[in-house]
Design a protein around this motif. Structure first.
Motif, PDB file in Angstrom:
ATOM      1  N   ALA A 222       1.865   1.964   8.957  1.00 22.06           N
ATOM      2  CA  ALA A 222       0.565   2.425   8.442  1.00 22.06           C
ATOM      3  C   ALA A 222      -0.608   1.793   9.193  1.00 22.06           C
ATOM      4  O   ALA A 222      -1.753   2.203   8.995  1.00 22.06           O
ATOM      5  CB  ALA A 222       0.456   2.102   6.953  1.00 22.06           C
TER       6      ALA A 222
ATOM      7  N   ALA B  42      -7.338   3.425  10.315  1.00 28.54           N
ATOM      8  CA  ALA B  42      -6.756   3.256   8.989  1.00 28.54           C
ATOM      9  C   ALA B  42      -7.461   2.102   8.274  1.00 28.54           C
ATOM     10  O   ALA B  42      -8.223   1.346   8.877  1.00 28.54           O
ATOM     11  CB  ALA B  42      -5.262   2.987   9.098  1.00 28.54           C
TER      12      ALA B  42
ATOM     13  N   ASP C 181      -4.459   1.156   3.157  1.00 34.42           N
ATOM     14  CA  ASP C 181      -3.340   2.000   3.579  1.00 34.42           C
ATOM     15  C   ASP C 181      -2.093   1.153   3.829  1.00 34.42           C
ATOM     16  O   ASP C 181      -0.973   1.546   3.486  1.00 34.42           O
ATOM     17  CB  ASP C 181      -3.706   2.764   4.853  1.00 34.42           C
TER      18      ASP C 181
ATOM     19  N   LYS D  84     -11.787  -1.244   7.865  1.00 33.49           N
ATOM     20  CA  LYS D  84     -11.235  -0.274   8.814  1.00 33.49           C
ATOM     21  C   LYS D  84     -10.660  -1.000  10.023  1.00 33.49           C
ATOM     22  O   LYS D  84     -11.314  -1.840  10.635  1.00 33.49           O
ATOM     23  CB  LYS D  84     -12.318   0.711   9.255  1.00 33.49           C
TER      24      LYS D  84
END
Length: 258
Positions: A143, A148, A152, A198
């Motif tokens: 992930a 991402a 996540d 992020k």
């Protein structure tokens, strides 16, 4: 503090990761029934010195421990899962041992952990628990990619652990890593997708799924460091340091044969 490493620092991170992987694999291979935890600590000290590396643990003194740690590797046995302080104990057949190691080389740290059974005994519940943490680690790494979010990764890890039937403790989890062992962002072992920091190329993360067989509650041992399951149940812990790249994630602490 969240660090984004430049290409030269990433190259150094790979070197550090290789050192951690080699030491962990060597100690795992040498560990047998009758091995004393203090011998494991001595082996780690010798190999860290031979590699020209620096221990992240020996002088480690966070607010939650009775510091400094004073040893070179964490050795957690059976119901112990995190910050296992090496002590005078000879491993028995069927013991579940977790080794957790972090070192610095060239100013960049790497951190990794492995759980395994000592000797020939293979209790099915322990095998399944180790496997669950390893699969959760694989899911978290899958992930981790640019764009991402930390959530996540947490969701991917937590989904595997929950589906395997294990309660999840949210006090301790993965973390950023770079010029120091523990940095932001925190990476919980469960969470909501699409939330949090992020991911960017150059970010290093130490992902570490860990579980206790029948509880999410930890207790601190009398040594002031070792964290154990509140019920005395067995535990397992798997960890790798990864680098976020333009294409996804690269495992920096991958052991040969792992």
């Amino acid at each position: 503090m969240i660090e984004i490493l430049n290409p030269a620092e990433l190259t150094q991170a790979k070197r550090t990761g290789s050192v951690v992987a080699h030491i962990l694999q060597t100690i795992k291979d040498r560990t047998t029934v009758g091995t004393n935890l203090l011998d494991i600590d001595r082996w780690a000290q010798e190999m860290i010195a031979d590699a020209g590396a620096e221990s992240c643990y020996v002088d480690y003194a966070p607010s939650f421990g009775r510091g400094p740690f004073g040893h070179y590797i964490c050795t957690a046995v059976n119901d112990a899962v995190l910050h296992g302080l090496p002590h005078d104990y000879a491993l028995a057949d069927g013991d579940l041992l977790t080794l957790d190691l972090a070192v610095l080389t060239g100013g960049v740290a790497a951190d990794s952990a492995v759980s395994f059974l000592v000797g020939n005994s293979r209790p099915a519940a322990s095998v399944a628990m180790i496997d669950a943490t390893e699969r959760a680690l694989e899911a978290g790494i899958a992930a981790a990619r640019p764009g991402a979010r930390i959530g996540d990764i947490s969701h991917a890890i937590g989904s595997v652990l929950s589906e395997a039937g294990y309660p999840i403790n949210m006090e301790f989890g993965g973390h950023g890593i770079g010029s120091t062992m523990h940095q932001d962002p925190h990476v919980a072992n469960d969470g909501r997708p699409g939330r949090g920091y992020k991911l960017r190329p150059g970010l290093l993360l130490a992902l570490e799924p860990w579980v206790m067989e029948d509880t999410s509650v930890l207790v601190t041992d009398a040594d002031g460091w070792t964290l154990r399951s509140a019920t005395g149940a067995r535990t397992a812990h798997s960890e790798h340091t990864i680098a976020i790249t333009d294409d996804g994630a690269e495992i920096l602490t991958l052991r040969q044969g792992a």
